[in-house]
Design an enzyme around this catalytic site. Structure first.
Site, PDB file in Angstrom:
ATOM      1  N   ASP A  33       0.870  -1.186   0.000  1.00 14.56           N
ATOM      2  CA  ASP A  33       0.000   0.000   0.000  1.00 14.56           C
ATOM      3  C   ASP A  33       0.898   1.224   0.000  1.00 14.56           C
ATOM      4  OD1 ASP A  33      -2.143   1.942   0.747  1.00 14.56           O
ATOM      5  OD2 ASP A  33      -3.266   0.144   1.283  1.00 14.56           O
ATOM      6  N   SER A 126     -17.343  -5.561  -7.930  1.00 15.35           N
ATOM      7  CA  SER A 126     -18.448  -4.887  -7.233  1.00 15.35           C
ATOM      8  C   SER A 126     -19.773  -5.223  -7.902  1.00 15.35           C
ATOM      9  CB  SER A 126     -18.197  -3.377  -7.298  1.00 15.35           C
ATOM     10  OG  SER A 126     -19.363  -2.666  -6.969  1.00 15.35           O
ATOM     11  N   TYR A 152     -15.784   4.737 -12.412  1.00 13.52           N
ATOM     12  CA  TYR A 152     -15.418   3.765 -11.365  1.00 13.52           C
ATOM     13  C   TYR A 152     -16.033   2.405 -11.689  1.00 13.52           C
ATOM     14  CZ  TYR A 152     -15.722   0.975  -7.149  1.00 13.52           C
ATOM     15  OH  TYR A 152     -15.662  -0.084  -6.268  1.00 13.52           O
ATOM     16  N   LYS A 156     -14.356  -1.620 -12.803  1.00 11.20           N
ATOM     17  CA  LYS A 156     -14.620  -2.960 -12.255  1.00 11.20           C
ATOM     18  C   LYS A 156     -15.079  -3.894 -13.371  1.00 11.20           C
ATOM     19  CE  LYS A 156     -13.343  -1.907  -8.238  1.00 11.20           C
ATOM     20  NZ  LYS A 156     -12.077  -2.430  -7.734  1.00 11.20           N
ATOM     21  N   PHE A 181     -21.194  -6.703  -2.452  1.00 12.63           N
ATOM     22  CA  PHE A 181     -22.369  -5.844  -2.354  1.00 12.63           C
ATOM     23  C   PHE A 181     -21.973  -4.673  -1.437  1.00 12.63           C
ATOM     24  CE2 PHE A 181     -25.621  -7.550  -5.115  1.00 12.63           C
ATOM     25  CZ  PHE A 181     -24.842  -8.537  -5.700  1.00 12.63           C
ATOM     26  N   ASN A 182     -22.723  -4.287  -0.433  1.00 14.36           N
ATOM     27  CA  ASN A 182     -22.359  -3.059   0.295  1.00 14.36           C
ATOM     28  C   ASN A 182     -21.703  -3.360   1.648  1.00 14.36           C
ATOM     29  OD1 ASN A 182     -24.404  -2.317  -1.722  1.00 14.36           O
ATOM     30  ND2 ASN A 182     -24.224  -0.290  -0.827  1.00 14.36           N
ATOM     31  N   ARG A 297     -31.046  10.626  -5.412  1.00 13.75           N
ATOM     32  CA  ARG A 297     -29.667  10.856  -5.865  1.00 13.75           C
ATOM     33  C   ARG A 297     -29.553  10.311  -7.296  1.00 13.75           C
ATOM     34  NH1 ARG A 297     -24.691   8.196  -2.500  1.00 13.75           N
ATOM     35  NH2 ARG A 297     -25.545   6.277  -3.365  1.00 13.75           N
TER      36      ARG A 297
HETATM   37  P1  NAD Z   1      -9.981   1.830   0.600  1.00 10.66           P
HETATM   38  O1  NAD Z   1      -9.786   3.083  -0.142  1.00 10.66           O
HETATM   39  O2  NAD Z   1     -10.298   1.898   2.038  1.00 10.66           O
HETATM   40  O3  NAD Z   1      -8.694   0.898   0.428  1.00 10.66           O
HETATM   41  C1  NAD Z   1      -7.921   0.893  -0.740  1.00 10.66           C
HETATM   42  C2  NAD Z   1      -6.456   0.917  -0.324  1.00 10.66           C
HETATM   43  O4  NAD Z   1      -5.667   0.835  -1.505  1.00 10.66           O
HETATM   44  C3  NAD Z   1      -6.051   2.179   0.413  1.00 10.66           C
HETATM   45  O5  NAD Z   1      -5.305   1.827   1.563  1.00 10.66           O
HETATM   46  C4  NAD Z   1      -5.174   2.921  -0.593  1.00 10.66           C
HETATM   47  O6  NAD Z   1      -4.171   3.680   0.035  1.00 10.66           O
HETATM   48  C5  NAD Z   1      -4.623   1.789  -1.408  1.00 10.66           C
HETATM   49  N1  NAD Z   1      -4.243   2.137  -2.783  1.00 10.66           N
HETATM   50  C6  NAD Z   1      -5.033   2.694  -3.736  1.00 10.66           C
HETATM   51  N2  NAD Z   1      -4.331   2.815  -4.877  1.00 10.66           N
HETATM   52  C7  NAD Z   1      -3.094   2.319  -4.636  1.00 10.66           C
HETATM   53  C8  NAD Z   1      -1.931   2.145  -5.421  1.00 10.66           C
HETATM   54  N3  NAD Z   1      -1.871   2.523  -6.703  1.00 10.66           N
HETATM   55  N4  NAD Z   1      -0.838   1.578  -4.867  1.00 10.66           N
HETATM   56  C9  NAD Z   1      -0.864   1.180  -3.575  1.00 10.66           C
HETATM   57  N5  NAD Z   1      -1.931   1.322  -2.775  1.00 10.66           N
HETATM   58  C10 NAD Z   1      -3.037   1.881  -3.306  1.00 10.66           C
HETATM   59  O7  NAD Z   1     -11.107   0.991  -0.185  1.00 10.66           O
HETATM   60  P2  NAD Z   1     -11.936  -0.287   0.268  1.00 10.66           P
HETATM   61  O8  NAD Z   1     -13.303   0.156   0.620  1.00 10.66           O
HETATM   62  O9  NAD Z   1     -11.156  -1.086   1.230  1.00 10.66           O
HETATM   63  O10 NAD Z   1     -12.054  -1.038  -1.119  1.00 10.66           O
HETATM   64  C11 NAD Z   1     -11.130  -2.049  -1.493  1.00 10.66           C
HETATM   65  C12 NAD Z   1     -11.474  -2.561  -2.872  1.00 10.66           C
HETATM   66  O11 NAD Z   1     -12.824  -3.050  -2.877  1.00 10.66           O
HETATM   67  C13 NAD Z   1     -11.420  -1.508  -3.974  1.00 10.66           C
HETATM   68  O12 NAD Z   1     -10.918  -2.115  -5.140  1.00 10.66           O
HETATM   69  C14 NAD Z   1     -12.861  -1.119  -4.162  1.00 10.66           C
HETATM   70  O13 NAD Z   1     -13.117  -0.628  -5.448  1.00 10.66           O
HETATM   71  C15 NAD Z   1     -13.549  -2.442  -3.934  1.00 10.66           C
HETATM   72  N6  NAD Z   1     -14.950  -2.307  -3.509  1.00 10.66           N
HETATM   73  C16 NAD Z   1     -15.242  -1.558  -2.402  1.00 10.66           C
HETATM   74  C17 NAD Z   1     -16.561  -1.402  -2.004  1.00 10.66           C
HETATM   75  C18 NAD Z   1     -16.908  -0.567  -0.805  1.00 10.66           C
HETATM   76  O14 NAD Z   1     -18.081  -0.229  -0.627  1.00 10.66           O
HETATM   77  N7  NAD Z   1     -15.981  -0.220   0.058  1.00 10.66           N
HETATM   78  C19 NAD Z   1     -17.588  -2.040  -2.734  1.00 10.66           C
HETATM   79  C20 NAD Z   1     -17.248  -2.811  -3.854  1.00 10.66           C
HETATM   80  C21 NAD Z   1     -15.914  -2.945  -4.231  1.00 10.66           C
HETATM   81  C1  UD1 Z   2     -22.333   3.164  -4.047  1.00  9.40           C
HETATM   82  C2  UD1 Z   2     -21.772   3.233  -5.436  1.00  9.40           C
HETATM   83  C3  UD1 Z   2     -21.391   1.837  -5.924  1.00  9.40           C
HETATM   84  C4  UD1 Z   2     -20.460   1.154  -4.926  1.00  9.40           C
HETATM   85  C5  UD1 Z   2     -21.172   1.124  -3.576  1.00  9.40           C
HETATM   86  C6  UD1 Z   2     -20.371   0.474  -2.504  1.00  9.40           C
HETATM   87  C7  UD1 Z   2     -23.039   5.138  -6.388  1.00  9.40           C
HETATM   88  C8  UD1 Z   2     -24.000   5.558  -7.453  1.00  9.40           C
HETATM   89  N1  UD1 Z   2     -22.734   3.822  -6.342  1.00  9.40           N
HETATM   90  O1  UD1 Z   2     -23.498   2.461  -4.135  1.00  9.40           O
HETATM   91  O2  UD1 Z   2     -20.776   1.899  -7.179  1.00  9.40           O
HETATM   92  O3  UD1 Z   2     -20.170  -0.165  -5.360  1.00  9.40           O
HETATM   93  O4  UD1 Z   2     -21.452   2.476  -3.176  1.00  9.40           O
HETATM   94  O5  UD1 Z   2     -19.314   1.293  -2.126  1.00  9.40           O
HETATM   95  O6  UD1 Z   2     -22.535   5.946  -5.644  1.00  9.40           O
HETATM   96  N2  UD1 Z   2     -27.914   7.198   0.963  1.00  9.40           N
HETATM   97  C9  UD1 Z   2     -28.670   8.188   1.542  1.00  9.40           C
HETATM   98  N3  UD1 Z   2     -28.024   9.236   2.134  1.00  9.40           N
HETATM   99  C10 UD1 Z   2     -26.664   9.332   2.167  1.00  9.40           C
HETATM  100  C11 UD1 Z   2     -25.893   8.304   1.574  1.00  9.40           C
HETATM  101  C12 UD1 Z   2     -26.560   7.264   0.975  1.00  9.40           C
HETATM  102  O7  UD1 Z   2     -29.909   8.134   1.530  1.00  9.40           O
HETATM  103  O8  UD1 Z   2     -26.133  10.311   2.694  1.00  9.40           O
HETATM  104  C13 UD1 Z   2     -28.619   6.070   0.335  1.00  9.40           C
HETATM  105  C14 UD1 Z   2     -28.348   5.975  -1.154  1.00  9.40           C
HETATM  106  O9  UD1 Z   2     -29.254   6.755  -1.883  1.00  9.40           O
HETATM  107  C15 UD1 Z   2     -28.531   4.462  -1.375  1.00  9.40           C
HETATM  108  C16 UD1 Z   2     -28.104   3.830  -0.051  1.00  9.40           C
HETATM  109  O10 UD1 Z   2     -28.131   4.878   0.909  1.00  9.40           O
HETATM  110  O11 UD1 Z   2     -29.879   4.213  -1.572  1.00  9.40           O
HETATM  111  C17 UD1 Z   2     -26.696   3.255  -0.113  1.00  9.40           C
HETATM  112  O12 UD1 Z   2     -25.833   4.265  -0.635  1.00  9.40           O
HETATM  113  P1  UD1 Z   2     -24.251   4.047  -0.749  1.00  9.40           P
HETATM  114  O13 UD1 Z   2     -23.699   3.667   0.568  1.00  9.40           O
HETATM  115  O14 UD1 Z   2     -23.691   5.248  -1.421  1.00  9.40           O
HETATM  116  O15 UD1 Z   2     -24.097   2.755  -1.671  1.00  9.40           O
HETATM  117  P2  UD1 Z   2     -24.665   2.456  -3.151  1.00  9.40           P
HETATM  118  O16 UD1 Z   2     -25.614   3.471  -3.582  1.00  9.40           O
HETATM  119  O17 UD1 Z   2     -25.139   1.052  -3.149  1.00  9.40           O
END
Ligand code: NAD
Ligand code: UD1
Length: 341
Positions: A33, A126, A152, A156, A181-182, A297
């Protein structure tokens, strides 16, 4: 067999929880990282949970030479690739940043992994690849993907395709794309959790920050959707369940005698509305949350949750923790961050 697992983005939200679960399962995770979206304080939290320091390779995942030289020196039994940028809105404003980091980063690590040795590889995908599912709320891996609406999401979509194309070129590789998922919640110790930089866009961090008094009110985006109570529905999965799924994914790949590219949904199989999450938060944490309804949104999916049959059949994994567990742990984590300020 070496027990070392290279975890790119291992200092981030999902990565750090996966480091804990890998350690618990007897692996020796190594964090790669550069802390562009995380803080080195996570290392202290990890030490507190695991009881020892985690090896750190500080650098950029796009630096193929760095990874190749590490893999030439060290036997690594698996790679889990989390490192990416993940903010949907930012990706619309800065598409090149997202294509560069998410696509170039993936290509770089795949090059290193597939050229050096045939190292099992797990990719963070995702549910965004499904877009707004047509005529169905529950999506399985067979549900058609749609062209994503944000750069974004496209990274994926493209990431899965890159891995599929690589597999076609060498069907001995062992590859898996996990469609999360979330993810919500935090480790129950409250020593690690999500550290959103700036104003969070995701629901749970906004809820906990509102409860902590950082924001005056949560805005609930949309109240008249055709759902159980008019608010959007998602499949919220506890981040520790998600972390455990990565251990199962790695173990599955390690057992394979021949190559594969598996694509697997990782969710709970159950949808919850925004209001249901808010009410769970209020009830479990015994507090009232200040919220109001606001306009929809743009781009929000109305209702989606995972069919998790394949995850159960292939990996022997299913989510064990509830929304109540997740909102309790998220709030504990928020309080622990505030206590340090
Ligand atoms: P995060 O931002 O908390 O963690 C990502 C980490 O990667 C960070 O520590 C960042 O410093 C590091 N990083 C980014 N680019 C880098 C690079 N070029 N070199 C080295 N380090 C780098 O994100 P997260 O929520 O833990 O997500 C992890 C993965 O899961 C991501 O690929 C994200 O797209 C995917 N994902 C996340 C969610 C979510 O809701 N959090 C949902 C679906 C998919
Ligand atoms: C978002 C991303 C999606 C990503 C996912 C997980 C968008 C359009 N999509 O999705 O690509 O994979 O996060 O990280 O941003 N909400 C509120 N108030 C808020 C925040 C959220 O009502 O302040 C609602 C949103 O409208 C949604 C739900 O909460 O209905 C979840 O939102 P969020 O956590 O942003 O996740 P996703 O919309 O699923």
């Amino acid at each position: 067999m070496s027990k070392k697992v290279l975890v790119t983005g291992g200092a981030g939200y999902i990565g750090s929880h996966t480091i804990v679960e890998l350690s618990k399962a007897g692996y020796k995770p190594v964090i790669l990282d550069d802390f562009r979206n995380s803080d080195e304080s996570v290392l202290k939290g990890l030490r507190g949970i695991i009881g020892r320091d985690i090896e750190l390779l500080k650098g950029d995942v796009s630096n193929t030479a760095l990874i190749q030289s590490y893999l030439r020196k060290e036997a690594v039994c698996g790679i889990i690739h989390f490192a990416a940028n993940k903010a949907v809105g930012e990706s619309v404003e800065k598409p090149l940043l997202y294509y560069q980091n998410n696509v170039e980063g993936l290509v770089s690590i795949l090059k290193a992994a597939s050229e050096e040795q045939n190292i099992p590889f797990v990719f963070s995908s995702s549910c965004t690849v499904y877009g707004e599912p047509k005529g169905q709320k529950e999506v399985s891996e067979q549900t058609a993907k749609t062209i994503p609406t944000s750069p974004y999401g496209f990274t994926k979509w493209l990431g899965e395709q890159i891995i599929e194309d690589l597999f076609h070129s060498n069907n001995q590789l062992r590859l898996m794309s996990l469609r999360y998922f979330n993810p919500i919640g935090a480790h129950e110790s409250a020593l690690i959790g999500e550290l959103p930089i700036g104003k969070p866009n995701n629901l749970l961090p906004f809820i906990t920050q509102t409860a902590a008094g950082i924001h005056e009110k949560l805005k609930i985006f949309g109240a008249d959707y055709p759902t159980v109570d008019g608010t959007c529905v998602r499949d919220y999965i506890h981040v520790v369940d998600l972390a455990e799924a990565h251990v199962k994914a790695l173990e599955f790949l390690l057992k394979q005698q021949s190559g594969c590219h598996e694509v697997v949904n990782i969710g709970t199989g159950k949808g919850s509305s925004v209001l249901e999450v808010v009410h769970a938060f209020e009830k479990v944490n015994n507090m009232a949350l200040n919220y109001e309804f606001a306009p929809n949104r743009p781009g929000d999916v109305i209702e989606i949750y995972a069919n998790v049959d394949y995850a159960e059949a292939l990996l022997g994994w299913q989510a064990k923790r509830s929304i109540n567990d997740a909102v309790r742990d998220a709030w504990r984590w928020e309080q622990s961050i505030r206590a340090k300020e």
